[in-house]
Enzyme design. Structure first.
Site, PDB file in Angstrom:
ATOM      1  CB  SER A 153      61.140   5.037  35.096  1.00  8.56           C
ATOM      2  OG  SER A 153      60.344   6.081  35.642  1.00  8.56           O
ATOM      3  CE1 TYR A 166      60.789   7.837  30.160  1.00 11.65           C
ATOM      4  CE2 TYR A 166      59.670   7.322  32.216  1.00 11.65           C
ATOM      5  CZ  TYR A 166      60.806   7.715  31.539  1.00 11.65           C
ATOM      6  OH  TYR A 166      61.966   7.967  32.231  1.00 11.65           O
TER       7      TYR A 166
HETATM    8  N1  LIG Z   1      64.964  12.568  34.377  1.00 15.06           N
HETATM    9  C1  LIG Z   1      64.189  11.760  35.064  1.00 15.06           C
HETATM   10  O1  LIG Z   1      63.467  12.168  35.978  1.00 15.06           O
HETATM   11  C2  LIG Z   1      64.175  10.286  34.754  1.00 15.06           C
HETATM   12  C3  LIG Z   1      63.445   9.445  35.615  1.00 15.06           C
HETATM   13  C4  LIG Z   1      63.415   8.084  35.352  1.00 15.06           C
HETATM   14  C5  LIG Z   1      64.107   7.574  34.257  1.00 15.06           C
HETATM   15  N2  LIG Z   1      64.796   8.408  33.440  1.00 15.06           N
HETATM   16  C6  LIG Z   1      65.509   7.803  32.310  1.00 15.06           C
HETATM   17  O2  LIG Z   1      66.870   8.145  32.360  1.00 15.06           O
HETATM   18  C7  LIG Z   1      67.421   8.090  31.039  1.00 15.06           C
HETATM   19  C8  LIG Z   1      68.154   9.386  30.782  1.00 15.06           C
HETATM   20  O3  LIG Z   1      67.221  10.445  30.890  1.00 15.06           O
HETATM   21  P1  LIG Z   1      67.645  11.944  31.212  1.00 15.06           P
HETATM   22  O4  LIG Z   1      66.677  12.444  32.191  1.00 15.06           O
HETATM   23  O5  LIG Z   1      69.093  12.028  31.473  1.00 15.06           O
HETATM   24  O6  LIG Z   1      67.249  12.591  29.799  1.00 15.06           O
HETATM   25  P2  LIG Z   1      67.952  13.695  28.872  1.00 15.06           P
HETATM   26  O7  LIG Z   1      68.665  14.690  29.696  1.00 15.06           O
HETATM   27  O8  LIG Z   1      66.870  14.124  27.957  1.00 15.06           O
HETATM   28  O9  LIG Z   1      69.046  12.850  28.072  1.00 15.06           O
HETATM   29  C9  LIG Z   1      68.633  11.858  27.176  1.00 15.06           C
HETATM   30  C10 LIG Z   1      69.850  11.228  26.577  1.00 15.06           C
HETATM   31  O10 LIG Z   1      69.413  10.154  25.718  1.00 15.06           O
HETATM   32  C11 LIG Z   1      69.917  10.392  24.414  1.00 15.06           C
HETATM   33  N3  LIG Z   1      68.994   9.888  23.419  1.00 15.06           N
HETATM   34  C12 LIG Z   1      67.643  10.065  23.360  1.00 15.06           C
HETATM   35  N4  LIG Z   1      67.159   9.451  22.278  1.00 15.06           N
HETATM   36  C13 LIG Z   1      68.207   8.883  21.645  1.00 15.06           C
HETATM   37  C14 LIG Z   1      68.348   8.133  20.457  1.00 15.06           C
HETATM   38  N5  LIG Z   1      67.296   7.834  19.689  1.00 15.06           N
HETATM   39  N6  LIG Z   1      69.587   7.706  20.100  1.00 15.06           N
HETATM   40  C15 LIG Z   1      70.662   8.004  20.864  1.00 15.06           C
HETATM   41  N7  LIG Z   1      70.594   8.730  21.992  1.00 15.06           N
HETATM   42  C16 LIG Z   1      69.383   9.167  22.365  1.00 15.06           C
HETATM   43  C17 LIG Z   1      70.131  11.880  24.312  1.00 15.06           C
HETATM   44  O11 LIG Z   1      71.062  12.154  23.289  1.00 15.06           O
HETATM   45  P3  LIG Z   1      71.025  13.573  22.444  1.00 15.06           P
HETATM   46  O12 LIG Z   1      71.613  14.603  23.357  1.00 15.06           O
HETATM   47  O13 LIG Z   1      71.874  13.317  21.266  1.00 15.06           O
HETATM   48  O14 LIG Z   1      69.588  13.827  22.121  1.00 15.06           O
HETATM   49  C18 LIG Z   1      70.641  12.193  25.722  1.00 15.06           C
HETATM   50  O15 LIG Z   1      72.020  11.879  25.825  1.00 15.06           O
HETATM   51  C19 LIG Z   1      66.240   7.847  30.114  1.00 15.06           C
HETATM   52  O16 LIG Z   1      66.162   6.462  29.811  1.00 15.06           O
HETATM   53  C20 LIG Z   1      65.054   8.252  30.944  1.00 15.06           C
HETATM   54  O17 LIG Z   1      63.889   7.607  30.549  1.00 15.06           O
HETATM   55  C21 LIG Z   1      64.854   9.747  33.666  1.00 15.06           C
END
Ligand SMILES: NC(=O)c1ccc[n+]([C@@H]2O[C@H](COP(=O)([O-])OP(=O)(O)OC[C@H]3O[C@@H](n4cnc5c(N)ncnc54)[C@H](OP(=O)(O)O)[C@@H]3O)[C@@H](O)[C@H]2O)c1
Length: 262
Positions: A153, A166
């Site tokens: 991130s 985080y």
């Molecule tokens: N969005 C941003 O701006 C951003 C920026 C930097 C980094 N990131 C990183 O990108 C990654 C994906 O984030 P996103 O924005 O796509 O988030 P999201 O839409 O909330 O999706 C999160 C995903 O992770 C899964 N997950 C969460 N906890 C889990 C667990 N304990 N076991 C198995 N699966 C789990 C969820 O599964 P379920 O549907 O089953 O809950 C979902 O598929 C994360 O690592 C996040 O930190 C995001």
């Protein structure tokens, strides 16, 4: 005359015949990258905790002509997760590409941040990603080929309030990418990270309706907009490809220029 270097004699970045496991593929960034990996020919294992959401993503991938199946587990349950990974490999073959992408967020001011929340976020975002990626890395190293991509991130590059757990986890992942690359490069396994900027997903939902933040972000980001999950797709495919075998230990920011500028 120099000999043909071979670049571009076939489609670059074909993933045909490869198996990709995407942790956290049921929604958001993981889902978009599952499509991208599948469209380049990989067979995709779709992980998530919620069986219904994972099944829906698998169905949508199938409708796009991508071979996919759900591998439902909570990454925090390390024993159950490794058993499910082993069972999936026994069904579809060894995992060539692991996208260690599952992650959660908890927002609170530093001075009020609960220790239990800190540990919970650190476990999911760091410890579980480390343990499950290492599990996959053992097989990859034994076979002499593998691609591991963590989701870091830009909060690990630039400080930001209210996301202390985080940031700690993502900063550690950035460090691990470099450390793992030192141990695994000679075994044919590359280790890199994508560092997304602000991407419109459920994870950032709390910020979507915040007009002040929205205006700040658009001003602060040279690209002038939020990222979309699809913005990560080409970078993911690049790092997953066999052709990228000399690219390891890198953090690739996908953020519209935010972390490159003041
Ligand atoms: N969005 C941003 O701006 C951003 C920026 C930097 C980094 N990131 C990183 O990108 C990654 C994906 O984030 P996103 O924005 O796509 O988030 P999201 O839409 O909330 O999706 C999160 C995903 O992770 C899964 N997950 C969460 N906890 C889990 C667990 N304990 N076991 C198995 N699966 C789990 C969820 O599964 P379920 O549907 O089953 O809950 C979902 O598929 C994360 O690592 C996040 O930190 C995001």
């Amino acid at each position: 005359m120099a000999s043909d270097p071979g670049c571009g004699t076939g489609p670059l970045f074909s993933l045909a015949g490869q198996v990709a496991l995407v942790l956290g593929a049921s929604r958001g960034i993981g889902r978009a990258c599952a499509f991208a990996l599948g469209r380049q020919g990989a067979r995709v294992l779709v992980n998530g905790r919620d069986a219904g959401r994972a099944a829906r993503t698998v169905r949508e991938l199938g409708e796009a002509g991508i071979r996919a199946e759900a591998v439902v587990f909570d990454v925090d349950d390390l024993q159950g997760a490794t058993a499910a990974m082993d069972a999936a490999e026994a069904r579809v073959g060894p995992v060539d590409i692991l996208f260690a992408n599952a992650g959660v967020q908890h927002r609170a001011p530093l001075l009020e941040f609960d220790l239990a929340d800190f540990q919970r976020v650190l476990f999911t975002n760091l410890t579980a990603q480390w343990a499950l990626a290492r599990h996959a890395a053992r097989g990859m190293a034994a076979r002499g080929h593998g691609r591991i991509v963590f989701t870091g991130s830009i909060t690990a590059i630039l400080g930001r309030e209210n996301v202390t757990a985080y940031t700690a986890a993502k900063g550690a992942l950035h460090a691990l990418v470099r450390q793992w690359s030192a141990e695994l490069a000679a075994r044919g396994v590359t280790v890199n990270a994508l560092a997304p900027g602000y991407i419109r997903t459920d994870l950032t939902q709390a910020l979507h309706g915040d007009g002040e933040f929205d205006a700040w972000l658009r001003r602060r980001t040279p690209a002038g907009r939020w990222g979309t999950p699809e913005d990560l797709a080409s970078a993911m495919v690049f790092l997953a490809a066999r052709e990228s075998g000399f690219v390891t230990g890198q953090i690739l920011a996908v953020d519209g220029g935010l972390s490159a500028t003041m």
